[in-house]
Design a protein around this motif. Structure first.
Motif, PDB file in Angstrom:
ATOM      1  N   SER A 324       0.822  -1.214   0.000  1.00 55.57           N
ATOM      2  CA  SER A 324       0.000   0.000   0.000  1.00 55.57           C
ATOM      3  C   SER A 324       0.852   1.259   0.000  1.00 55.57           C
ATOM      4  CB  SER A 324      -0.933   0.003   1.212  1.00 55.57           C
ATOM      5  OG  SER A 324      -0.199   0.174   2.424  1.00 55.57           O
ATOM      6  N   ILE A 325       2.120   1.152   0.384  1.00 54.78           N
ATOM      7  CA  ILE A 325       3.036   2.297   0.332  1.00 54.78           C
ATOM      8  C   ILE A 325       3.154   2.802  -1.100  1.00 54.78           C
ATOM      9  CG2 ILE A 325       5.424   3.045   0.713  1.00 54.78           C
ATOM     10  CD1 ILE A 325       5.593   0.911   2.920  1.00 54.78           C
ATOM     11  N   PHE A 326       3.088   1.893  -2.064  1.00 55.26           N
ATOM     12  CA  PHE A 326       3.228   2.263  -3.476  1.00 55.26           C
ATOM     13  C   PHE A 326       1.922   2.807  -4.056  1.00 55.26           C
ATOM     14  CE2 PHE A 326       6.520  -0.756  -2.541  1.00 55.26           C
ATOM     15  CZ  PHE A 326       7.606  -0.341  -3.294  1.00 55.26           C
ATOM     16  N   GLY A 327       0.818   2.594  -3.386  1.00 49.80           N
ATOM     17  CA  GLY A 327      -0.480   3.052  -3.863  1.00 49.80           C
ATOM     18  C   GLY A 327      -1.489   1.915  -3.860  1.00 49.80           C
ATOM     19  N   ARG A 328      -2.755   2.266  -3.892  1.00 49.09           N
ATOM     20  CA  ARG A 328      -3.821   1.252  -3.823  1.00 49.09           C
ATOM     21  C   ARG A 328      -3.815   0.305  -5.010  1.00 49.09           C
ATOM     22  NH1 ARG A 328      -9.135   4.721  -1.766  1.00 49.09           N
ATOM     23  NH2 ARG A 328      -8.275   5.336   0.276  1.00 49.09           N
ATOM     24  N   ASP A 329      -3.322   0.779  -6.170  1.00 48.30           N
ATOM     25  CA  ASP A 329      -3.324  -0.067  -7.364  1.00 48.30           C
ATOM     26  C   ASP A 329      -2.462  -1.312  -7.192  1.00 48.30           C
ATOM     27  OD1 ASP A 329      -4.920   1.797  -8.549  1.00 48.30           O
ATOM     28  OD2 ASP A 329      -3.324   2.735  -9.733  1.00 48.30           O
ATOM     29  N   TYR A 330      -1.542  -1.311  -6.227  1.00 45.93           N
ATOM     30  CA  TYR A 330      -0.549  -2.381  -6.123  1.00 45.93           C
ATOM     31  C   TYR A 330      -0.852  -3.395  -5.024  1.00 45.93           C
ATOM     32  CZ  TYR A 330       1.878   0.935  -9.063  1.00 45.93           C
ATOM     33  OH  TYR A 330       2.189   1.794 -10.088  1.00 45.93           O
ATOM     34  N   VAL A 331      -1.900  -3.136  -4.241  1.00 43.54           N
ATOM     35  CA  VAL A 331      -2.245  -4.041  -3.140  1.00 43.54           C
ATOM     36  C   VAL A 331      -2.626  -5.431  -3.656  1.00 43.54           C
ATOM     37  CG1 VAL A 331      -3.886  -4.415  -1.263  1.00 43.54           C
ATOM     38  CG2 VAL A 331      -2.905  -2.152  -1.624  1.00 43.54           C
ATOM     39  N   GLY A 332      -3.143  -5.482  -4.873  1.00 38.14           N
ATOM     40  CA  GLY A 332      -3.534  -6.772  -5.456  1.00 38.14           C
ATOM     41  C   GLY A 332      -2.370  -7.714  -5.692  1.00 38.14           C
ATOM     42  N   GLY A 333      -1.144  -7.227  -5.546  1.00 39.39           N
ATOM     43  CA  GLY A 333       0.025  -8.089  -5.733  1.00 39.39           C
ATOM     44  C   GLY A 333       0.473  -8.804  -4.478  1.00 39.39           C
ATOM     45  N   ALA A 334      -0.336  -8.776  -3.404  1.00 45.11           N
ATOM     46  CA  ALA A 334       0.071  -9.355  -2.116  1.00 45.11           C
ATOM     47  C   ALA A 334       0.371 -10.851  -2.225  1.00 45.11           C
ATOM     48  CB  ALA A 334      -1.018  -9.104  -1.068  1.00 45.11           C
ATOM     49  N   THR A 335      -0.497 -11.605  -2.893  1.00 46.12           N
ATOM     50  CA  THR A 335      -0.278 -13.056  -3.017  1.00 46.12           C
ATOM     51  C   THR A 335       0.987 -13.347  -3.809  1.00 46.12           C
ATOM     52  OG1 THR A 335      -2.666 -13.456  -2.936  1.00 46.12           O
ATOM     53  CG2 THR A 335      -1.290 -15.220  -3.808  1.00 46.12           C
ATOM     54  N   ALA A 336       1.184 -12.613  -4.902  1.00 42.74           N
ATOM     55  CA  ALA A 336       2.399 -12.792  -5.710  1.00 42.74           C
ATOM     56  C   ALA A 336       3.642 -12.475  -4.885  1.00 42.74           C
ATOM     57  CB  ALA A 336       2.335 -11.904  -6.952  1.00 42.74           C
ATOM     58  N   LEU A 337       3.578 -11.435  -4.057  1.00 41.98           N
ATOM     59  CA  LEU A 337       4.716 -11.062  -3.225  1.00 41.98           C
ATOM     60  C   LEU A 337       5.055 -12.165  -2.228  1.00 41.98           C
ATOM     61  CD1 LEU A 337       6.818  -9.095  -2.167  1.00 41.98           C
ATOM     62  CD2 LEU A 337       5.022  -7.944  -0.861  1.00 41.98           C
ATOM     63  N   ILE A 338       4.048 -12.766  -1.624  1.00 42.28           N
ATOM     64  CA  ILE A 338       4.278 -13.860  -0.672  1.00 42.28           C
ATOM     65  C   ILE A 338       4.953 -15.043  -1.364  1.00 42.28           C
ATOM     66  CG2 ILE A 338       3.120 -15.585   0.760  1.00 42.28           C
ATOM     67  CD1 ILE A 338       1.029 -13.403   1.409  1.00 42.28           C
ATOM     68  N   LEU A 339       4.499 -15.361  -2.569  1.00 40.83           N
ATOM     69  CA  LEU A 339       5.106 -16.472  -3.315  1.00 40.83           C
ATOM     70  C   LEU A 339       6.543 -16.162  -3.703  1.00 40.83           C
ATOM     71  CD1 LEU A 339       2.040 -17.336  -5.583  1.00 40.83           C
ATOM     72  CD2 LEU A 339       2.992 -18.784  -3.779  1.00 40.83           C
ATOM     73  N   LEU A 340       6.820 -14.924  -4.108  1.00 40.17           N
ATOM     74  CA  LEU A 340       8.191 -14.535  -4.457  1.00 40.17           C
ATOM     75  C   LEU A 340       9.104 -14.574  -3.232  1.00 40.17           C
ATOM     76  CD1 LEU A 340       7.487 -11.538  -6.885  1.00 40.17           C
ATOM     77  CD2 LEU A 340       8.334 -13.808  -7.504  1.00 40.17           C
ATOM     78  N   ALA A 341       8.574 -14.148  -2.080  1.00 41.89           N
ATOM     79  CA  ALA A 341       9.360 -14.223  -0.841  1.00 41.89           C
ATOM     80  C   ALA A 341       9.668 -15.671  -0.482  1.00 41.89           C
ATOM     81  CB  ALA A 341       8.598 -13.545   0.294  1.00 41.89           C
ATOM     82  N   SER A 342       8.718 -16.550  -0.748  1.00 42.43           N
ATOM     83  CA  SER A 342       8.947 -17.979  -0.496  1.00 42.43           C
ATOM     84  C   SER A 342      10.049 -18.518  -1.397  1.00 42.43           C
ATOM     85  CB  SER A 342       7.654 -18.761  -0.719  1.00 42.43           C
ATOM     86  OG  SER A 342       6.618 -18.303   0.139  1.00 42.43           O
ATOM     87  N   ALA A 343      10.084 -18.055  -2.647  1.00 51.30           N
ATOM     88  CA  ALA A 343      11.147 -18.470  -3.568  1.00 51.30           C
ATOM     89  C   ALA A 343      12.511 -18.003  -3.072  1.00 51.30           C
ATOM     90  CB  ALA A 343      10.873 -17.917  -4.968  1.00 51.30           C
ATOM     91  N   SER A 344      12.588 -16.766  -2.556  1.00 52.02           N
ATOM     92  CA  SER A 344      13.848 -16.255  -2.003  1.00 52.02           C
ATOM     93  C   SER A 344      14.283 -17.065  -0.787  1.00 52.02           C
ATOM     94  CB  SER A 344      13.702 -14.787  -1.620  1.00 52.02           C
ATOM     95  OG  SER A 344      13.487 -13.987  -2.749  1.00 52.02           O
ATOM     96  N   LEU A 345      13.315 -17.468   0.035  1.00 59.63           N
ATOM     97  CA  LEU A 345      13.632 -18.270   1.214  1.00 59.63           C
ATOM     98  C   LEU A 345      14.165 -19.643   0.815  1.00 59.63           C
ATOM     99  CD1 LEU A 345      13.590 -18.266   4.295  1.00 59.63           C
ATOM    100  CD2 LEU A 345      11.277 -19.198   4.200  1.00 59.63           C
ATOM    101  N   VAL A 346      13.610 -20.217  -0.245  1.00 58.40           N
ATOM    102  CA  VAL A 346      14.117 -21.494  -0.765  1.00 58.40           C
ATOM    103  C   VAL A 346      15.573 -21.338  -1.194  1.00 58.40           C
ATOM    104  CG1 VAL A 346      13.924 -23.157  -2.663  1.00 58.40           C
ATOM    105  CG2 VAL A 346      11.867 -22.401  -1.449  1.00 58.40           C
ATOM    106  N   ASN A 347      15.888 -20.245  -1.904  1.00 57.06           N
ATOM    107  CA  ASN A 347      17.268 -20.003  -2.318  1.00 57.06           C
ATOM    108  C   ASN A 347      18.198 -19.882  -1.121  1.00 57.06           C
ATOM    109  OD1 ASN A 347      17.063 -19.987  -5.156  1.00 57.06           O
ATOM    110  ND2 ASN A 347      16.272 -17.901  -5.150  1.00 57.06           N
TER     111      ASN A 347
END
Length: 496
Positions: A324-347
């Motif tokens: 939400s810091i980037f704006g309301r238009d970007y809040v819909g990316g929350a699920t994608a962000l969680i999955l990307l963070a999981s990929a970084s944790l795997v690495n």
């Protein structure tokens, strides 16, 4: 261990400054442009990066190697020839790539992405391609002279600061994608001029062209295999942005780009330690010090995982308020962000298995791994992006991370009978579980998810609990030595 901590810390500090600047620039662009125009901007930037990457011919590591070699021998003729090959061939190819991108801007924009608005943006960034390619090569040449400060000054400090100042000035008159790309192009041109000045300072370039000895075949024999791997890495890094633009919408590209930038927080320390570990693993392998290499492998894996885990937990719990810091238009990316963070944790959870493979000379395995992960990611992205959009791209990224890291783990085990885990690895897992439960319970009890202030307090609490549990479980000898050295350095700095 101290060498790794020192080297990784220096690189990490540079990465933190550069990332903080990029993060602020990302917020500025995301809020002022909106998701759709920000997506167009990133598609154009990705196209420029791919074109510049194609022009490099893998000569960046070759420049570092051969410039260092000839400089140590005071071989001016060989040094001049190395610079002619390492800069001349990519300069010619980058101009051709820029011309090609300019000529093909219309069919790329209209047929591939179905976005006529992308045409002028692609033509703009086509002019930047030669400067973008040569900046990286000149920086590599200065590193060959063992002058790391020039790259830091030009690329890590000056580039983000100049770009930020230009963007703030342009924001006053009304920022759009064209002006944002203009600021990027001007910044790259300035950085190119700075790096060229630094190189000329190290080795005057105003000398007769014929006073050179050019070992073209040797340099290209060294660089072309690296070029193939770098092409795969460049393609892998850009594939999801391009496919989202082609198979979904440009607004999705903008949101996914923001999610990717936020996820860089967790990757910074891991990438820094990986870079610092390369010469150490190479030395241990050369000495056939298998016991030391195994101990180092396990310790660094614990470090990278322990630092990455709380960052990933913060993203999992607070993805919506962060975006939400980037704006309301970007809040819909929350699920994608969680999955990307999981990929970084795997690495992070497999540590430096990729470094062990690379620095032990198993370049064939590296190439095979790169090909497999790109094909796997490409296939999943094509399959999942049309129905799921950015979530499909993130699922593909997570699946690819799991596959390639499992491959590396198995390869290192069969090559050296080494695993990256010991009993200390479970301490951050337990600490993370406790911190997650407490932070989740507080969020549920007080419903503070939408309040940024309470979210920040909860993040700090999570980190404090995590660190407290780690300390309660006890530090290893290596941890205590590194922390003691860091404490000494901090006291020395503060006493000045």
């Amino acid at each position: 261990m101290l060498t790794a901590a020192k080297g990784g810390g220096i690189i990490f500090a540079g990465n933190v400054f550069q990332y903080a600047s990029r993060f602020f620039i990302g917020i500025l662009l995301a809020r002022l442009l909106g998701a759709e125009e920000f997506g167009l901007y990133n598609l154009a930037m990705t196209a420029a990066a791919v074109a510049a990457g194609l022009a490099l011919l893998g000569l960046r590591p070759a420049l570092v190697r051969y410039v260092s070699l000839h400089a140590s021998r005071r071989d001016s003729a060989g040094l001049w020839g190395t610079l002619q090959i390492g800069l001349g061939l990519p300069a010619l190819l980058s101009v051709l790539m820029g011309v090609g991108l300019y000529a093909l801007a219309s069919p790329i924009a209209e047929r591939l992405f179905s976005e006529p608005r992308l045409v002028p943006l692609l033509r703009m960034v086509s002019l930047v391609v030669p400067f973008l390619a040569l900046s990286g090569l000149i920086a590599a040449a200065t590193r060959g002279f063992n002058k790391m400060q020039y790259t830091v000054i030009a690329q890590n400090i000056s580039q983000p600061l100049i770009r930020l100042v230009l963007l703030l000035i342009l924001a006053i008159i009304g920022l759009n994608a064209v002006l944002a790309l203009t600021s990027f192009g001007l910044t790259i041109a300035v950085v190119f001029a700075m790096l060229l000045f630094f190189l000329h300072k190290l080795f005057p370039l105003n000398r007769p062209f014929g006073m050179a000895r050019r070992d073209t075949r040797e340099m290209l024999s060294f660089s072309l295999p690296i070029y193939m791997v770098s092409l795969i890495k460049t393609f892998r890094g850009s594939i999801q942005t391009l496919l989202l633009g082609a198979l979904h919408t440009v607004a999705t590209v903008g949101v996914f780009t923001v999610a990717t930038q936020v996820n860089m927080i967790g990757k910074m320390f891991h990438d820094s330690v990986v870079t610092a570990s390369m010469p150490i693993v190479s030395e241990l392998y050369g000495k056939q010090a298998w016991r030391q290499m195994g101990h180092y492998y396990q310790t660094v894996t614990k470090w990278t995982f322990a630092v990455n885990l709380p960052m990933s937990l913060i993203i999992v719990l607070f993805s919506t308020p962060i975006l939400s810091i980037f704006g309301r238009d970007y809040v819909g990316g929350a699920t994608a962000l969680i999955l990307l963070a999981s990929a970084s944790l795997v690495n992070a959870s497999t540590g430096i298995c990729g470094v062990v493979i690379d620095m032990s000379g198993n370049t064939t395995l590296k190439l095979v791994n790169s090909v497999v992960v790109v094909l796997f990611s490409l296939g999943l992205s094509i399959l999942l992006i049309p129905p799921w959009g950015m979530v499909g791209a993130a699922v593909a990224a997570l699946a690819a991370a799991i596959v390639v890291n499992l491959m590396r783990l198995v390869e290192v085990f069969f090559l050296f009978r080494l695993l990256p885990y010991n009993q200390d690895f479970f301490k951050p897992i337990l600490a993370g579980f406790v911190a997650l439960l407490v932070a989740w319970g507080i969020r549920q009890s007080f419903a503070t998810e939408t309040n940024l202030f309470y979210t920040l307090i909860n993040m700090i609490l999570l980190l404090a609990i995590y660190a407290g549990v780690i300390l309660a479980l006890g530090l290893s000898q290596e941890d205590r030595v590194v922390l003691s050295r860091l404490s000494q350095r901090m006291r020395a700095v503060l006493s000045k």
